[in-house]
Design a protein around this motif. Structure first.
Motif, PDB file in Angstrom:
ATOM      1  N   THR A   4       0.843  -1.190   0.000  1.00  0.00           N
ATOM      2  CA  THR A   4       0.000   0.000   0.000  1.00  0.00           C
ATOM      3  C   THR A   4       0.880   1.243   0.000  1.00  0.00           C
ATOM      4  OG1 THR A   4      -0.042  -0.030   2.372  1.00  0.00           O
ATOM      5  CG2 THR A   4      -1.815  -1.157   1.255  1.00  0.00           C
ATOM      6  N   ALA A   6       1.154   3.726   2.170  1.00  0.00           N
ATOM      7  CA  ALA A   6       1.840   3.978   3.439  1.00  0.00           C
ATOM      8  C   ALA A   6       3.023   3.037   3.601  1.00  0.00           C
ATOM      9  CB  ALA A   6       0.867   3.810   4.595  1.00  0.00           C
ATOM     10  N   ARG A 216       4.374   0.025  17.322  1.00  0.00           N
ATOM     11  CA  ARG A 216       3.056   0.660  17.246  1.00  0.00           C
ATOM     12  C   ARG A 216       2.533   0.931  18.648  1.00  0.00           C
ATOM     13  NH1 ARG A 216       2.431  -2.685  12.741  1.00  0.00           N
ATOM     14  NH2 ARG A 216       1.686  -4.400  14.031  1.00  0.00           N
ATOM     15  N   ALA A 220       1.569   4.422  20.212  1.00  0.00           N
ATOM     16  CA  ALA A 220       0.204   4.606  20.716  1.00  0.00           C
ATOM     17  C   ALA A 220       0.243   5.222  22.115  1.00  0.00           C
ATOM     18  CB  ALA A 220      -0.533   3.272  20.737  1.00  0.00           C
ATOM     19  N   ARG A 222       2.511   7.137  23.265  1.00  0.00           N
ATOM     20  CA  ARG A 222       2.920   8.524  23.114  1.00  0.00           C
ATOM     21  C   ARG A 222       1.731   9.381  22.676  1.00  0.00           C
ATOM     22  NH1 ARG A 222       6.092   9.549  17.744  1.00  0.00           N
ATOM     23  NH2 ARG A 222       4.042   8.925  17.030  1.00  0.00           N
ATOM     24  N   ASP A 223       0.982   8.893  21.671  1.00  0.00           N
ATOM     25  CA  ASP A 223      -0.074   9.711  21.079  1.00  0.00           C
ATOM     26  C   ASP A 223      -1.261   9.883  22.004  1.00  0.00           C
ATOM     27  OD1 ASP A 223       1.446  10.024  18.914  1.00  0.00           O
ATOM     28  OD2 ASP A 223       0.350   8.659  17.612  1.00  0.00           O
ATOM     29  N   ASN A 224      -1.639   8.826  22.702  1.00  0.00           N
ATOM     30  CA  ASN A 224      -2.803   8.924  23.561  1.00  0.00           C
ATOM     31  C   ASN A 224      -2.757   7.816  24.604  1.00  0.00           C
ATOM     32  OD1 ASN A 224      -5.393   9.269  24.662  1.00  0.00           O
ATOM     33  ND2 ASN A 224      -6.083  10.116  22.720  1.00  0.00           N
ATOM     34  N   ALA A 227      -6.122   6.061  25.646  1.00  0.00           N
ATOM     35  CA  ALA A 227      -6.660   5.217  24.581  1.00  0.00           C
ATOM     36  C   ALA A 227      -5.824   3.949  24.440  1.00  0.00           C
ATOM     37  CB  ALA A 227      -6.700   5.985  23.271  1.00  0.00           C
ATOM     38  N   GLN A 355       7.474   6.489  10.428  1.00  0.00           N
ATOM     39  CA  GLN A 355       6.325   5.766  10.998  1.00  0.00           C
ATOM     40  C   GLN A 355       5.760   4.776  10.010  1.00  0.00           C
ATOM     41  OE1 GLN A 355       3.716   8.791  12.397  1.00  0.00           O
ATOM     42  NE2 GLN A 355       5.045   9.298  14.080  1.00  0.00           N
TER      43      GLN A 355
ATOM     44  N   ARG B 116     -10.675   9.715  20.812  1.00  0.00           N
ATOM     45  CA  ARG B 116      -9.259   9.520  21.136  1.00  0.00           C
ATOM     46  C   ARG B 116      -8.661   8.493  20.191  1.00  0.00           C
ATOM     47  NH1 ARG B 116      -7.273  10.745  26.444  1.00  0.00           N
ATOM     48  NH2 ARG B 116      -8.836  11.773  27.720  1.00  0.00           N
ATOM     49  N   LEU B 117      -8.532   8.879  18.948  1.00  0.00           N
ATOM     50  CA  LEU B 117      -7.858   7.997  17.999  1.00  0.00           C
ATOM     51  C   LEU B 117      -6.375   8.321  18.026  1.00  0.00           C
ATOM     52  CD1 LEU B 117     -10.303   8.123  14.981  1.00  0.00           C
ATOM     53  CD2 LEU B 117      -9.795   6.139  16.379  1.00  0.00           C
ATOM     54  N   PHE B 118      -5.575   7.442  17.426  1.00  0.00           N
ATOM     55  CA  PHE B 118      -4.168   7.769  17.234  1.00  0.00           C
ATOM     56  C   PHE B 118      -4.083   8.494  15.902  1.00  0.00           C
ATOM     57  CE2 PHE B 118      -4.424   3.726  19.583  1.00  0.00           C
ATOM     58  CZ  PHE B 118      -4.089   4.226  20.817  1.00  0.00           C
ATOM     59  N   ASP B 119      -4.182   9.833  15.982  1.00  0.00           N
ATOM     60  CA  ASP B 119      -4.398  10.648  14.789  1.00  0.00           C
ATOM     61  C   ASP B 119      -3.319  10.483  13.720  1.00  0.00           C
ATOM     62  OD1 ASP B 119      -6.706  11.610  15.717  1.00  0.00           O
ATOM     63  OD2 ASP B 119      -5.948  13.547  16.397  1.00  0.00           O
ATOM     64  N   ASN B 120      -2.072  10.316  14.171  1.00  0.00           N
ATOM     65  CA  ASN B 120      -0.988  10.276  13.190  1.00  0.00           C
ATOM     66  C   ASN B 120      -0.763   8.900  12.594  1.00  0.00           C
ATOM     67  OD1 ASN B 120      -0.268  13.015  13.328  1.00  0.00           O
ATOM     68  ND2 ASN B 120       0.669  12.620  15.326  1.00  0.00           N
ATOM     69  N   MET B 121      -1.538   7.923  13.059  1.00  0.00           N
ATOM     70  CA  MET B 121      -1.394   6.595  12.489  1.00  0.00           C
ATOM     71  C   MET B 121      -2.480   6.389  11.436  1.00  0.00           C
ATOM     72  SD  MET B 121      -0.586   4.133  15.652  1.00  0.00           S
ATOM     73  CE  MET B 121       0.387   4.647  17.041  1.00  0.00           C
ATOM     74  N   THR B 122      -2.268   5.391  10.602  1.00  0.00           N
ATOM     75  CA  THR B 122      -3.280   5.101   9.591  1.00  0.00           C
ATOM     76  C   THR B 122      -4.455   4.388  10.261  1.00  0.00           C
ATOM     77  OG1 THR B 122      -2.396   2.929   9.075  1.00  0.00           O
ATOM     78  CG2 THR B 122      -1.499   4.790   7.832  1.00  0.00           C
ATOM     79  N   GLU B 124      -5.644   1.534   9.504  1.00  0.00           N
ATOM     80  CA  GLU B 124      -5.308   0.132   9.768  1.00  0.00           C
ATOM     81  C   GLU B 124      -4.459   0.004  11.032  1.00  0.00           C
ATOM     82  OE1 GLU B 124      -3.393  -2.061   6.549  1.00  0.00           O
ATOM     83  OE2 GLU B 124      -2.671  -3.485   8.056  1.00  0.00           O
ATOM     84  N   GLU B 125      -3.509   0.911  11.199  1.00  0.00           N
ATOM     85  CA  GLU B 125      -2.652   0.841  12.385  1.00  0.00           C
ATOM     86  C   GLU B 125      -3.469   1.037  13.659  1.00  0.00           C
ATOM     87  OE1 GLU B 125       1.811   2.278  11.185  1.00  0.00           O
ATOM     88  OE2 GLU B 125       0.233   3.780  11.111  1.00  0.00           O
ATOM     89  N   ASP B 174      -5.558   2.965   4.556  1.00  0.00           N
ATOM     90  CA  ASP B 174      -4.276   3.669   4.545  1.00  0.00           C
ATOM     91  C   ASP B 174      -4.396   5.159   4.800  1.00  0.00           C
ATOM     92  OD1 ASP B 174      -2.495   1.584   4.191  1.00  0.00           O
ATOM     93  OD2 ASP B 174      -3.105   1.399   2.094  1.00  0.00           O
ATOM     94  N   ARG B 176      -4.822   8.579   6.976  1.00  0.00           N
ATOM     95  CA  ARG B 176      -4.425   8.992   8.317  1.00  0.00           C
ATOM     96  C   ARG B 176      -5.699   9.154   9.139  1.00  0.00           C
ATOM     97  NH1 ARG B 176      -2.342  13.299  11.348  1.00  0.00           N
ATOM     98  NH2 ARG B 176      -3.894  14.611  10.375  1.00  0.00           N
TER      99      ARG B 176
END
Lengths: 355, 286
Positions: A4, A6, A216, A220, A222-224, A227, A355, B116-122, B124-125, B174, B176
Motif C-alpha cells: 500500500t 503507506a 506501534r 500509541a 505517546r499519542d494517547n 486510549a 512511521q 481519542r484515535l491515534f491521529d498520526n497513524m493510519t 489500519e494501524e 491507509d 491517516r
C-alpha cells in the motif's frame, strides 16, 4: 501482501536510510584507501558513528516514545567506562590480545551494563506521568559523572580491584580507572568498520522496532496514553522497552567511544553532552531516524570545520543551529520548499517521518 | 425501526441488583455487574451506590442530564478511576486492583466522548493497536524479522481489514486517522474497540455530532455489532431516538445516583425521569 501507499513510503524511507549510511561508508573507505581523506576527518570517523548511535537511540526515547530524557550522556559514560575496564581486564587478566574480540566483548558489556542501569532508573520513573523522567535522568547524568569521578579500578596478579575514594587499593597494581583522571592507559582499538557496523545494528534495531507490534504500541502510548491503555497496551512495559533499548545502544556507543582514545575522563559526559545529543535529535526531527543520522554527522563535523574561526566557533555554531531551526520549521519556508520539490512528487506525502 | 422488536423480549427480572436483563441472557453469568459502585472526589460523591447488571448479549443505555456522572461510571468500569466504594465484576471476575490495560484484557472495550484515535497513524494501524493482545509476537521477532513476525503481521493485516470491511471502511485503511471526517472517526473508534475482542463494549455518546442519517446508520451498526459479535453493549447517549430505538434496558442517572431503570416505554413514562430532565410540574415527553 499488496504494497500500500503507506507501506511503500516506509519501505522507501528505510531503503534511503540504509543506502545513505552504506554509501557514505563505502566512499569514506575508498577515501581512506586512496589516502585522500584529511587527518582531522579521519579522526572524526569513529566519534561520528558514536554520535549517530547516540542520536538515533535518544530519538527512540524522545521522538518515538515521547519521553524527555536528559541523561543520555550518562548511559554513554557507563558504556565508556565499562568498555575501558572490560577491555583492560581482557588484556591484562585473560590475556586476550585479539583487538576485535576485545572490542566486541567490551561493546556488548558496555551495552548490557547501561541497559541494566537504564532498567533500574526506568522501573520507578516510567510509571509516573509528566516530566519526572526528564528530572530523574538529568540527575542520573550528574550522579554518574560524580560517581566515576571518585571511582578507582585496578588490576594486578590476575585480580580486579575496585573502590570509591581510593581506599584499600594495594600498591603496584595497574590502574584501569583512576578517579578524576578517568579511565587511563586504554589501548585504542575502535575502528571505523566497527563503528559502521554498530550504526547499522542501531538502525536495524530502531527501524524494525518502530515498524512492529511493539513499535506501534510505543507510538500509541505517546499519542494517547488513555486510549492505548484502554486497548490493553501495557504503557509502562512499552515505555521501558524503548528506554532500555535506547540505554543499551547508548552504552554500546559509549564503549566504542571510550576505546577510541587512550583516556576517558568524567567531564566528557556532562549535561552539556546530553543536550548536544538532544540538539541532534530535535534538529533531525522528532521520530525521524534518518534526520538524526544526518544532523549527528553534520553537527559533529561542523565544530571541527569551524576551528579556523577559533574564538567565534561556538557563536557560528549557535547561529547555524538557529538558522536550521528556522528553515526546517518555518511554515512559509516549508511551503516554499514543498513547492520546489512538488514537480518531483506524484502526490503530497507526509514524508520524513519514520512511521 | 427494526430494533423495536427487542422490546417485546425484554422485561424486568428480579435479579439482586434490580436490573433489566433480557430473558435470553438470564441463565448466563452477567457480563457486567456493578455492586454499590461509588467514587468521591474530595467529599463530592460523583457516583453513589451504582448497581447495574448487563446480560451477555444485552444492549443497555445509560442516560441522564449533563453532569449526572455517566462518563464517570464508564471511567469506573474501565478502571480509569479506582472506585472508593463497591465492586465491578466482569464475567464474574472482580476488577479490584486491576489497571486499565488489565481490565481491557478481561474483555472491556470503550470509545471516548471526545474521540481519542491515534491521529498520526493510519486507520489500519489504529485497528492493529486494538489487535495488540489478540495477535501477538515478541519484540525480538519484530527486531530480527523472524518468521513469526511475518506470519503474525499478515494475520493482523487480514484481521484488521476484515473488521474494517464489516463497517465498510476497508478502502480507508491507509488514510491517516486524524484526517477522516468526524462520523467516520467515531466509527473507527468502534472498530478499534471491537478489535480487542471484547465481551462488553462501552460507547460514550457515539452519536454526538452526527447528522440524522449518520445516527440511523449508527443504530443499525449497534444492532449489527450485537448480533454479529454476540457481545453486550452499554451506551451513553443524549439522542433519545437512538436510546429508545436500540436499547433493551435503560438506566437513568441524576446527580450520581440511579433514579430509574427499565425498558424504553417504562422510562418514557416515569415521572421521576421526566422531572429530572424537564423540571417539576411540567408536562412533556423526554
Amino acid at each position: 501482501m499488496k504494497l500500500t501507499k503507506a507501506k511503500r513510503n516506509k519501505l522507501i524511507y528505510n531503503i534511503v536510510t540504509f543506502a545513505l549510511v552504506i554509501g557514505a561508508f563505502l566512499i569514506l573507505q575508498s577515501m581512506i584507501a586512496n589516502k585522500t581523506i584529511t587527518r582531522s576527518l579521519k579522526g572524526q570517523l569513529v566519534p561520528i558513528c558514536c554520535w549517530i548511535v547516540m542520536a538515533v537511540s535518544l530519538n527512540l526515547v524522545i521522538g518515538i516514545s515521547g519521553e524527555l530524557s536528559l541523561g543520555h550522556a550518562g548511559f554513554m559514560s557507563v558504556g565508556a567506562y565499562t568498555g575501558a575496564v572490560v577491555s583492560g581486564l581482557l588484556m591484562h587478566v585473560y590475556d586476550i590480545q585479539d583487538p576485535t574480540l576485545r572490542l566486541v566483548i567490551a561493546i556488548v558489556a558496555g551495552g548490557l551494563l547501561a541497559g541494566i542501569v537504564g532498567a533500574l532508573i526506568g522501573i520507578p520513573v516510567l510509571r509516573l506521568r509528566g516530566d519526572y523522567l526528564a528530572i530523574v535522568t538529568l540527575a542520573f547524568g550528574e550522579i554518574i559523572r560524580n560517581l566515576v569521578n571518585v571511582l578507582y579500578i585496578g588490576t594486578g596478579d590476575g585480580r580486579l580491584y575496585g573502590s570509591f575514594l581510593n581506599k584499600k587499593l594495594p600498591e603496584g597494581i595497574t590502574m584501569l580507572v583512576d578517579g578524576a583522571k578517568g579511565a587511563v592507559k586504554i589501548k585504542p582499538i575502535s575502528t571505523f568498520t566497527a563503528g559502521f557496523i554498530l550504526v547499522l545494528i542501531t538502525l536495524v534495531v530502531v527501524l524494525n522496532l518502530v515498524n512492529s507490534r511493539a513499535g506501534r504500541a510505543i507510538k500509541a502510548c505517546r499519542d494517547n496514553r488513555i486510549a492505548a491503555e484502554s486497548m490493553g497496551v501495557n504503557v509502562t512495559k512499552y515505555k521501558m522497552m524503548a528506554f532500555v533499548t535506547a540505554a543499551v545502544l547508548a552504552g554500546m556507543a559509549g564503549a566504542l567511544y571510550g576505546l577510541n582514545s587512550s583516556t576517558v575522563v568524567p567531564t566528557q559526559f556532562t549535561f552539556n553532552q546530553s543536550i548536544n545529543v538532544l540538539v541532534f535529535v530535535v534538529l533531525g526531527g522528532l521520530g525521524n531516524v534518518l534526520g538524526s543520522v544526518i544532523s549527528a554527522t553534520l553537527l559533529t563535523i561542523l565544530p571541527e570545520m569551524l576551528r579556523a574561526f577559533a574564538d567565534y566557533r561556538m557563536l557560528v555554531y549557535a547561529v547555524v543551529l538557529i538558522l536550521v531551526m528556522i528553515f526546517t520549521n518555518n511554515p512559509t519556508i516549508r511551503s516554499f520548499l514543498n513547492r520546489l520539490i512538488a514537480p518531483f512528487k506524484r502526490k503530497e506525502t507526509t514524508g520524513g517521518d519514520a512511521q | 425501526m427494526s430494533q423495536q422488536k427487542h422490546h417485546s423480549s425484554t422485561k424486568m427480572v428480579p435479579v439482586p441488583t434490580n436490573s433489566i436483563v433480557p430473558e435470553r441472557d438470564i441463565n448466563d453469568i452477567p457480563v457486567l455487574e456493578t455492586r454499590h459502585l461509588g467514587i468521591e472526589f474530595g467529599g463530592l460523591k460523583a457516583v453513589d451506590d451504582f448497581n447495574l447488571t448487563i446480560g451477555r448479549t444485552e444492549i443497555a443505555g445509560l442516560i441522564g442530564p449533563n453532569g449526572a456522572g455517566k462518563t464517570t461510571v464508564f471511567n469506573l468500569i474501565t478502571k480509569v478511576y479506582e472506585p472508593t466504594s463497591g465492586a465491578t465484576l466482569i464475567n464474574g471476575r472482580d476488577l479490584h486492583g486491576l489497571g486499565i490495560a488489565q481490565a481491557s484484557k478481561l474483555g472491556i472495550a470503550r470509545t471516548f466522548q471526545n474521540i481519542r484515535l491515534f491521529d498520526n497513524m493510519t486507520v489500519e494501524e489504529n485497528v492493529r493497536i486494538g489487535l495488540h493482545n489478540n495477535i501477538k509476537y515478541d519484540m525480538f521477532s519484530g527486531i530480527l524479522r523472524l518468521p513469526r513476525y511475518w506470519i503474525q503481521e499478515n494475520r493482523q493485516h487480514e484481521k484488521a481489514l476484515e473488521l474494517l470491511h464489516i463497517f465498510g471502511m476497508e478502502n480507508l485503511a491507509d488514510e491517516r486517522a486524524g484526517s477522516l471526517p468526524y462520523g467516520v472517526q467515531r466509527r473507527l473508534e468502534i472498530v478499534r474497540a471491537l478489535a480487542t475482542n471484547p465481551k462488553l463494549l462501552l460507547l460514550d455518546e457515539p452519536a454526538a455530532g452526527m447528522n440524522p442519517h449518520e445516527t440511523e446508520e449508527l443504530m443499525e451498526n449497534i444492532a449489527k455489532i450485537r448480533d454479529q459479535f454476540q457481545i453486550a453493549i452499554l451506551l451513553i447517549e443524549h439522542d433519545m431516538n437512538l436510546v429508545m430505538g436500540v436499547c433493551e434496558g435503560i438506566c437513568v442517572l441524576n446527580f450520581g445516583r440511579v433514579i430509574a431503570k427499565g425498558t424504553a416505554t417504562e422510562i418514557q413514562q416515569n415521572p421521576v425521569v421526566i422531572e429530572a430532565y424537564l423540571g417539576k410540574k411540567k408536562e412533556g415527553q423526554a
